[in-house]
Design a protein around this motif. Structure first.
Motif, PDB file in Angstrom:
ATOM      1  N   LYS A  30      -7.227  11.746  -2.045  1.00 10.30           N
ATOM      2  CA  LYS A  30      -7.759  12.265  -0.792  1.00 10.30           C
ATOM      3  C   LYS A  30      -7.173  13.651  -0.561  1.00 10.30           C
ATOM      4  CE  LYS A  30      -8.437   7.800   1.469  1.00 10.30           C
ATOM      5  NZ  LYS A  30      -8.198   6.981   2.681  1.00 10.30           N
ATOM      6  N   HIS A  89      -2.517  11.860  -1.625  1.00  8.11           N
ATOM      7  CA  HIS A  89      -2.973  12.952  -0.777  1.00  8.11           C
ATOM      8  C   HIS A  89      -2.479  14.274  -1.355  1.00  8.11           C
ATOM      9  CE1 HIS A  89      -4.325  10.625   2.847  1.00  8.11           C
ATOM     10  NE2 HIS A  89      -3.637   9.695   2.209  1.00  8.11           N
ATOM     11  N   SER A 134       1.912  11.809  -0.549  1.00 14.52           N
ATOM     12  CA  SER A 134       1.417  13.158  -0.307  1.00 14.52           C
ATOM     13  C   SER A 134       2.234  14.180  -1.090  1.00 14.52           C
ATOM     14  CB  SER A 134       1.496  13.478   1.190  1.00 14.52           C
ATOM     15  OG  SER A 134       1.078  14.799   1.449  1.00 14.52           O
ATOM     16  N   ILE A 169      -1.766  12.621   5.219  1.00 14.06           N
ATOM     17  CA  ILE A 169      -1.938  11.206   5.539  1.00 14.06           C
ATOM     18  C   ILE A 169      -2.406  11.084   6.988  1.00 14.06           C
ATOM     19  CG2 ILE A 169      -0.729   9.001   5.780  1.00 14.06           C
ATOM     20  CD1 ILE A 169       1.238  10.117   3.594  1.00 14.06           C
ATOM     21  N   THR A 189      -2.420  -1.256  -3.583  1.00 14.99           N
ATOM     22  CA  THR A 189      -3.398  -0.190  -3.384  1.00 14.99           C
ATOM     23  C   THR A 189      -2.624   1.099  -3.139  1.00 14.99           C
ATOM     24  OG1 THR A 189      -3.532  -0.714  -1.010  1.00 14.99           O
ATOM     25  CG2 THR A 189      -5.226  -1.666  -2.458  1.00 14.99           C
ATOM     26  N   CYS A 190      -3.280   2.233  -3.390  1.00 16.58           N
ATOM     27  CA  CYS A 190      -2.604   3.500  -3.128  1.00 16.58           C
ATOM     28  C   CYS A 190      -3.619   4.578  -2.792  1.00 16.58           C
ATOM     29  CB  CYS A 190      -1.734   3.929  -4.305  1.00 16.58           C
ATOM     30  SG  CYS A 190      -2.634   4.542  -5.733  1.00 16.58           S
ATOM     31  N   ASP A 191      -3.167   5.548  -2.026  1.00 15.73           N
ATOM     32  CA  ASP A 191      -3.921   6.760  -1.732  1.00 15.73           C
ATOM     33  C   ASP A 191      -3.014   7.946  -2.024  1.00 15.73           C
ATOM     34  OD1 ASP A 191      -6.486   5.843  -0.789  1.00 15.73           O
ATOM     35  OD2 ASP A 191      -5.468   5.123   1.007  1.00 15.73           O
ATOM     36  N   HIS A 222       0.861  -1.190   0.000  1.00 16.13           N
ATOM     37  CA  HIS A 222       0.000   0.000   0.000  1.00 16.13           C
ATOM     38  C   HIS A 222       0.894   1.236   0.000  1.00 16.13           C
ATOM     39  CE1 HIS A 222      -3.427   2.606   0.635  1.00 16.13           C
ATOM     40  NE2 HIS A 222      -2.747   3.222   1.589  1.00 16.13           N
ATOM     41  N   GLU A 259      -5.634   5.876   8.221  1.00 15.01           N
ATOM     42  CA  GLU A 259      -5.175   5.185   7.021  1.00 15.01           C
ATOM     43  C   GLU A 259      -3.975   4.309   7.328  1.00 15.01           C
ATOM     44  OE1 GLU A 259      -3.303   6.097   2.583  1.00 15.01           O
ATOM     45  OE2 GLU A 259      -4.149   7.743   3.760  1.00 15.01           O
ATOM     46  N   PHE A 299      -8.535   7.453  -6.305  1.00 11.13           N
ATOM     47  CA  PHE A 299      -7.322   7.258  -5.520  1.00 11.13           C
ATOM     48  C   PHE A 299      -6.960   8.499  -4.698  1.00 11.13           C
ATOM     49  CE2 PHE A 299      -7.148   4.747  -9.383  1.00 11.13           C
ATOM     50  CZ  PHE A 299      -6.833   3.484  -8.913  1.00 11.13           C
ATOM     51  N   CYS A 335       1.050   5.337   0.416  1.00  9.45           N
ATOM     52  CA  CYS A 335       0.496   6.630   0.838  1.00  9.45           C
ATOM     53  C   CYS A 335       1.441   7.697   0.297  1.00  9.45           C
ATOM     54  CB  CYS A 335       0.426   6.748   2.357  1.00  9.45           C
ATOM     55  SG  CYS A 335      -0.465   5.449   3.196  1.00  9.45           S
TER      56      CYS A 335
END
Length: 308
Positions: free
Chosen positions: A256, A239, A210, A260, A235-237, A206, A264, A254, A208
């Motif tokens: 946000k 920011h 930003s 972070i 998976t990825c987010d 995963h 999460e 994806f 994260c």
């Protein structure tokens, strides 16, 4: 704009290392020099990484492609000597003949690309620091440089190693070594598929990531492609903290807004399985490291690289 890669036999026509710059030993700063540094002056790359592991050899290299990755970041494709090798997550000492200061840049490509094409890639943000400034203002296709690999921040599993889940946390151009790790993990998954599941027991990963805005999210399209190719693994987010413009629709699932969050991070931490790699501004790394330890992750499972 991408520039065609004019390689001399895919960089394999470099002479074998003999002497001088081709394969030399360059000392780091002496302990006396380090003691006398002013606390008000930011340490340069060699000073900051004096305690890190380094290869002995300095290899010649040639810039064979330049891509504008964003308004502030240029990605270099560099043809390297056949003996050049690195692990995903490592960096290079970057020697420029006309520049006294030595640069320090993480690879943003995978060891697999090096094996396939004899190429490594560096993504460098504009700065007044002489090596970065040269890359943005004077570097051209055909520019000759030299590089030495170093760093203790890498992901290099053996085929028989037990599976781990990766948590990758990046701030700004701190994405570079983590993108290299992500690409390497993708290569290992392809190898595992080719072997019928006999090699490289890869867990999940995963990311994260930003940045100020979506323009500064480097490699976002390739990251999304990896998530879609291996939806059960990646998976990825993304920011964004200062986004004002409209967001491309393909990014929305994806994306946000804001930094972070602890929630999460907690969702992707298993103290028995998670291995976390962090790269970004020191305050971010320190805060997230503390949060991860509060969640039960031990220090030996939290690896970080501080670049600025």
């Amino acid at each position: 704009m991408s520039v065609p890669c004019f390689l001399f036999s895919a960089a394999r026509s470099f002479p074998r290392p003999t002497a001088g710059l081709l394969c030399c030993r360059l000392p780091g700063p002496s302990s006396e020099t380090r003691r006398n540094m002013s606390s008000k002056r930011q340490m340069d790359h060699l000073e900051r990484t004096a305690s890190n592991s380094r290869q002995n050899a300095v290899y010649p290299a040639e810039v064979c492609g330049i891509i504008n990755e964003s308004e502030t970041v240029k990605r270099l494709r560099i043809a390297v000597h056949p003996d050049f090798s690195f692990k995903a997550g490592q960096w290079v000492d970057f020697f420029i003949p006309s520049v006294e200061k030595v640069g320090g840049f993480s690879m943003c490509s995978s060891p697999g690309l090096l094996q396939r094409e004899g190429i490594v890639e560096l993504a460098v943000k504009y700065a007044k620091h002489p090596p970065a400034h040269w890359i943005h203002t004077a570097c051209t296709v055909g520019s000759r440089v030299a590089m030495r690999v170093g760093g203790d921040f890498f992901f290099d599993p053996s085929p028989s190693d037990p599976s781990v889940d990766l948590l990758l946390v990046a701030g700004g151009v701190g994405i570079n070594p983590l993108y290299s790790i992500l690409l390497h993990t993708t290569d290992l998954l392809h190898l595992n598929q080719a072997s019928g599941g006999r090699d490289y027991n890869i867990g999940s990963a995963h990311l994260c990531y930003s940045a100020k805005n979506t323009q500064e999210l480097l490699f976002k399209s390739s990251i999304i492609e990896a998530c879609r190719e291996f939806p059960d693994k990646f998976t990825c987010d993304f920011h964004v903290t200062q986004q004002s413009a409209d967001v491309d629709p393909h990014l929305l699932p994806f994306l946000k807004r804001g930094r972070i969050t602890e929630e999460e991070l907690r969702a992707h931490v298993d103290p028995q399985r998670t291995l976390c790699f962090l790269c970004g501004p020191p305050p971010m790394i320190e805060a997230i490291s503390k949060t991860l330890m509060d969640f039960g992750l031990t220090k030996d499972r939290i690896l970080y690289e501080k670049w600025w």
